[in-house]
Design an enzyme around this catalytic site. Structure first.
Site, short mmCIF file in Angstrom:
data_model
loop_
_atom_site.label_atom_id
_atom_site.label_comp_id
_atom_site.label_asym_id
_atom_site.label_seq_id
_atom_site.Cartn_x
_atom_site.Cartn_y
_atom_site.Cartn_z
N GLU A 47 0.87 -1.18 0.00
CA GLU A 47 0.00 0.00 0.00
C GLU A 47 0.91 1.23 0.00
O GLU A 47 1.59 1.49 1.00
CB GLU A 47 -0.91 -0.05 1.24
N CYS A 78 4.49 -2.27 -8.48
CA CYS A 78 3.13 -1.87 -8.09
C CYS A 78 3.13 -0.68 -7.13
O CYS A 78 3.40 0.43 -7.57
CB CYS A 78 2.38 -3.09 -7.54
N ARG A 134 -4.69 -4.92 -7.88
CA ARG A 134 -5.07 -3.52 -7.64
C ARG A 134 -3.97 -2.57 -8.17
O ARG A 134 -3.48 -1.69 -7.47
CB ARG A 134 -5.36 -3.27 -6.15
N HIS A 169 3.46 -7.82 -10.53
CA HIS A 169 4.28 -8.44 -9.47
C HIS A 169 5.10 -9.61 -10.02
O HIS A 169 4.69 -10.76 -9.87
CB HIS A 169 3.35 -8.97 -8.37
N GLU A 171 7.62 -10.92 -8.77
CA GLU A 171 8.10 -11.74 -7.64
C GLU A 171 7.09 -12.81 -7.23
O GLU A 171 7.42 -13.71 -6.48
CB GLU A 171 8.45 -10.84 -6.44
N1 GLN Z 1 -3.28 -0.28 -4.78
C1 GLN Z 1 -2.02 -0.17 -4.12
C2 GLN Z 1 -1.63 1.32 -3.95
O1 GLN Z 1 -2.24 2.16 -4.51
C3 GLN Z 1 -0.94 -0.91 -4.89
C4 GLN Z 1 -1.29 -2.38 -4.94
C5 GLN Z 1 -0.11 -3.31 -5.01
O2 GLN Z 1 1.04 -2.96 -4.72
N2 GLN Z 1 -0.39 -4.54 -5.37
O3 GLN Z 1 -0.73 1.63 -3.25
#
Ligand code: GLN
Length: 211
Positions: A47, A78, A134, A169, A171
């Site tokens: 996050e 991400c 996400r 991702h 990984e």
């Molecule tokens: N949605 C997350 C964000 O905005 C990122 C999601 C993820 O790292 N898989 O920080």
């Protein structure tokens, strides 16, 4: 070479496992002191809002910027890619600003928009496995940013000099292509395009704000 992995929150352990499989030394980074002696740094998924807050509180925010300015290689996946972006939208959020791109957080939808995709990349002939959770959408990239793979018509893996970012991702798969590329990138000396170094990018951003 020792590679640091920001180990605040998110899936840092999976990155460490992947690096070790490739014969690299992986260390967890939680403090400015942990970053010392690292030749590269991975910012994992998770996050980005939480991670950003942690970076600010512990001084790593400035330390990572300095690390990149000094030629250290960084790979963000991400949430990590969001932290690297020059501009973050949906909602707007501060970032390290080390990669000339605009990202839209949760661009594919908030919870359900997760996907596994096998797509073409510039790194290998074989389709590359991309896991999206996400994920942000990369809406815009600067001229000095190379797009190495796409998903749904948008960049999904991009590189600017020694800064690499994936909205997916790598990984979480058994496909080691992207991590292999990052390790190669680290052993390749300096940024390919010093004229568009992160320092210049931040200077441009600051100048634009002053206008
Ligand atoms: N949605 C997350 C964000 O905005 C990122 C999601 C993820 O790292 N898989 O920080």
């Amino acid at each position: 070479m020792k590679i640091g992995i920001l180990a605040v929150q998110g899936d840092f352990a999976a990155h460490a496992a992947m690096l070790r499989q490739l014969g690299a030394e992986a260390v967890e980074v939680r403090t400015v002191a942990d970053l010392a002696g690292c030749g590269g740094l991975i910012l994992p998924g998770g996050e980005s809002t939480t991670q950003l807050q942690f970076l600010r509180e512990g001084g790593l925010y400035d330390a990572i910027k300095k690390f990149v300015d000094a030629g250290g290689g960084v790979f963000g996946t991400c949430a990590g890619a969001i932290l690297l972006a020059g501009e973050v939208l949906n909602p707007p959020q501060d970032s390290l600003g080390t990669l000339d791109m605009t990202v839209l957080r949760n661009g594919y939808g908030r919870q359900l928009a997760s996907d596994i995709f096998f797509g073409k990349s510039k790194l290998t002939d074989a389709p590359m496995e991309m896991v999206f959770i996400r994920a942000p959408i990369i809406e815009r990239v600067g001229k000095s940013v190379e797009v190495l793979a796409e998903y749904g018509g948008k960049p999904a893996l991009v590189q600017q000099g020694r800064v690499l970012a994936a909205t997916f991702h790598p990984e979480l798969t058994s496909d080691r292509t992207v991590h292999q590329h990052f390790l190669r990138m680290l052993s390749n000396g300096h940024a390919e395009n010093p004229a568009s170094s992160p320092k210049d990018l931040r200077a441009k951003k600051a100048a634009a704000k002053r206008k």
